[in-house]
Scaffold this motif. Structure first.
Motif, PDB file in Angstrom:
ATOM      1  N   TYR A   1       0.856  -1.182   0.000  1.00 55.54           N
ATOM      2  CA  TYR A   1       0.000   0.000   0.000  1.00 55.54           C
ATOM      3  C   TYR A   1       0.895   1.235   0.000  1.00 55.54           C
ATOM      4  O   TYR A   1       1.876   1.308   0.762  1.00 55.54           O
ATOM      5  CB  TYR A   1      -0.928   0.020   1.218  1.00 55.54           C
TER       6      TYR A   1
ATOM      7  N   ARG B   1      -1.051  -0.698  -4.332  1.00 55.11           N
ATOM      8  CA  ARG B   1      -2.385  -0.112  -4.234  1.00 55.11           C
ATOM      9  C   ARG B   1      -2.302   1.189  -3.473  1.00 55.11           C
ATOM     10  O   ARG B   1      -1.420   1.396  -2.641  1.00 55.11           O
ATOM     11  CB  ARG B   1      -3.344  -1.050  -3.498  1.00 55.11           C
ATOM     12  N   MET B   2      -3.255   2.051  -3.755  1.00 50.31           N
ATOM     13  CA  MET B   2      -3.373   3.327  -3.052  1.00 50.31           C
ATOM     14  C   MET B   2      -4.825   3.761  -3.108  1.00 50.31           C
ATOM     15  O   MET B   2      -5.608   3.205  -3.894  1.00 50.31           O
ATOM     16  CB  MET B   2      -2.488   4.393  -3.693  1.00 50.31           C
ATOM     17  N   THR B   3      -5.179   4.722  -2.291  1.00 52.82           N
ATOM     18  CA  THR B   3      -6.499   5.331  -2.386  1.00 52.82           C
ATOM     19  C   THR B   3      -6.315   6.823  -2.618  1.00 52.82           C
ATOM     20  O   THR B   3      -5.412   7.451  -2.054  1.00 52.82           O
ATOM     21  CB  THR B   3      -7.342   5.090  -1.120  1.00 52.82           C
TER      22      THR B   3
ATOM     23  N   TYR C   1      -1.106   3.226 -13.209  1.00 51.94           N
ATOM     24  CA  TYR C   1      -2.133   2.830 -12.247  1.00 51.94           C
ATOM     25  C   TYR C   1      -3.498   2.824 -12.923  1.00 51.94           C
ATOM     26  O   TYR C   1      -3.755   3.627 -13.822  1.00 51.94           O
ATOM     27  CB  TYR C   1      -2.137   3.770 -11.028  1.00 51.94           C
TER      28      TYR C   1
ATOM     29  N   ARG D   1      -7.832   2.654 -12.314  1.00 48.28           N
ATOM     30  CA  ARG D   1      -8.940   2.850 -11.385  1.00 48.28           C
ATOM     31  C   ARG D   1      -9.675   1.528 -11.234  1.00 48.28           C
ATOM     32  O   ARG D   1      -9.904   0.834 -12.208  1.00 48.28           O
ATOM     33  CB  ARG D   1      -9.886   3.919 -11.906  1.00 48.28           C
ATOM     34  N   THR D   2     -10.046   1.201 -10.014  1.00 47.11           N
ATOM     35  CA  THR D   2     -10.741  -0.057  -9.771  1.00 47.11           C
ATOM     36  C   THR D   2     -12.250   0.117  -9.642  1.00 47.11           C
ATOM     37  O   THR D   2     -12.980  -0.868  -9.731  1.00 47.11           O
ATOM     38  CB  THR D   2     -10.236  -0.712  -8.471  1.00 47.11           C
TER      39      THR D   2
ATOM     40  N   GLU E   1     -13.501   0.685  -6.941  1.00 48.03           N
ATOM     41  CA  GLU E   1     -13.719   0.328  -5.528  1.00 48.03           C
ATOM     42  C   GLU E   1     -13.631   1.603  -4.696  1.00 48.03           C
ATOM     43  O   GLU E   1     -12.578   2.245  -4.619  1.00 48.03           O
ATOM     44  CB  GLU E   1     -12.649  -0.669  -5.094  1.00 48.03           C
TER      45      GLU E   1
ATOM     46  N   SER F   1     -14.289   3.762  -1.018  1.00 46.28           N
ATOM     47  CA  SER F   1     -14.408   3.682   0.429  1.00 46.28           C
ATOM     48  C   SER F   1     -14.744   5.075   0.939  1.00 46.28           C
ATOM     49  O   SER F   1     -14.333   6.080   0.344  1.00 46.28           O
ATOM     50  CB  SER F   1     -13.121   3.139   1.063  1.00 46.28           C
TER      51      SER F   1
ATOM     52  N   GLU G   1     -11.082   6.313  -3.969  1.00 44.97           N
ATOM     53  CA  GLU G   1     -11.089   5.223  -4.930  1.00 44.97           C
ATOM     54  C   GLU G   1      -9.739   4.526  -4.879  1.00 44.97           C
ATOM     55  O   GLU G   1      -8.698   5.173  -4.782  1.00 44.97           O
ATOM     56  CB  GLU G   1     -11.346   5.712  -6.354  1.00 44.97           C
ATOM     57  N   THR G   2      -9.775   3.211  -4.956  1.00 48.48           N
ATOM     58  CA  THR G   2      -8.546   2.429  -4.966  1.00 48.48           C
ATOM     59  C   THR G   2      -7.966   2.398  -6.376  1.00 48.48           C
ATOM     60  O   THR G   2      -8.683   2.125  -7.344  1.00 48.48           O
ATOM     61  CB  THR G   2      -8.803   0.990  -4.473  1.00 48.48           C
TER      62      THR G   2
ATOM     63  N   VAL H   1      -4.620   0.752  -8.625  1.00 47.14           N
ATOM     64  CA  VAL H   1      -3.750  -0.407  -8.524  1.00 47.14           C
ATOM     65  C   VAL H   1      -2.801  -0.460  -9.717  1.00 47.14           C
ATOM     66  O   VAL H   1      -3.135  -0.019 -10.815  1.00 47.14           O
ATOM     67  CB  VAL H   1      -4.586  -1.708  -8.405  1.00 47.14           C
TER      68      VAL H   1
END
Length: 178
Positions: free
Chosen positions: A88, A125-127, A144, A146-147, A149, A151, A171-172, A174
Motif C-alpha cells: 500500500y 495499491r493506493m487510495t 495505475y 482505477r478499480t 472500488e 471507500s 477510490e482504490t 492499482v
C-alpha cells in the motif's frame, strides 16, 4: 538507497517525524499548499496528519517511510505498507515549490522498486480522493488503473481533516509491479 541527481532516497527515522508532518501539511492543506498542484485545500480544512500518525508510519514493522532529500533537507516522502498480497502506497508528499519537476515521479518509481525488490510485492495499491481527477490522471499516466472500488471518507474524525463538502470518497488505484 538511490541518488537521482543530487538527491538521496532513504528510510525515514524517528528524528524526521516533525519535518515529515510539516512537509505533508505544506503539500496538502492551507494557503502554503496552493503553491503546488497536489493540494486538497479546496476540499478539506484542518490537518492532513499529525506527529503520532507519522511516528506510527515510521516505526511500523510492516512498513517504511521513504524520504527524498537534497542539500536543502527532506523534500518528498511516501509511506509503504506490506499487506497480504500487495503493498500500500500513501502519505505521498512533495514540497509545493518542488512539484512539477519530476521529483514525485522519481520517488514513486523508487517506492515501486522497493516494494517489488525488498518485499516481493506483485502489486501496489493506493487510495485517492475521487474529486482529485488531476491527481488520478497523473497516477494513470504512471500505469495505475482505477478499480471503481470506493471507500468512504472518515467524516467526523478530525485527524484526517475537516471536509468542505459532503460527497468525499476514496477510490482504490492499482498497478502490477512485475
Amino acid at each position: 538507497m538511490t541518488s537521482p541527481g543530487s538527491r538521496t532516497v532513504r528510510t525515514a527515522h524517528a528524528a524526521d517525524v516533525d519535518v515529515l508532518v510539516d512537509l505533508v501539511e505544506s503539500a496538502y492543506r492551507g494557503e502554503r499548499s496552493r503553491v503546488g498542484w497536489t493540494h486538497e485545500a479546496d476540499l478539506l480544512d484542518g490537518q492532513r496528519t499529525d506527529p503520532d500518525m507519522v511516528a506510527d508510519a515510521v516505526t511500523n514493522p510492516d512498513g517504511t517511510v521513504l524520504v527524498a532529500e537534497d542539500r536543502s533537507g527532506i523534500v518528498a516522502c511516501c509511506q509503504l505498507e506490506r499487506r497480504d498480497d500487495h503493498s500500500y502506497f500513501g502519505m505521498f508528499a512533495v514540497s509545493p515549490n518542488r512539484q512539477g519537476g519530476g521529483l514525485g515521479r522519481e520517488l514513486l518509481a523508487e517506492a515501486e522498486r522497493f516494494a517489488r525488490q525488498e518485499w516481493s510485492a506483485g502489486e501496489m495499491r493506493m487510495t485517492v480522493i475521487t474529486q482529485r481527477e488531476d491527481l488520478i490522471a497523473w497516477y494513470e499516466r504512471r500505469g495505475y488503473t482505477r478499480t471503481g472500488e470506493l471507500s468512504p471518507f472518515p467524516y467526523g474524525d478530525e485527524r484526517f481533516g475537516l471536509p468542505r463538502r459532503p460527497d468525499l470518497a476514496f477510490e482504490t488505484l492499482v498497478k502490477k509491479l512485475g
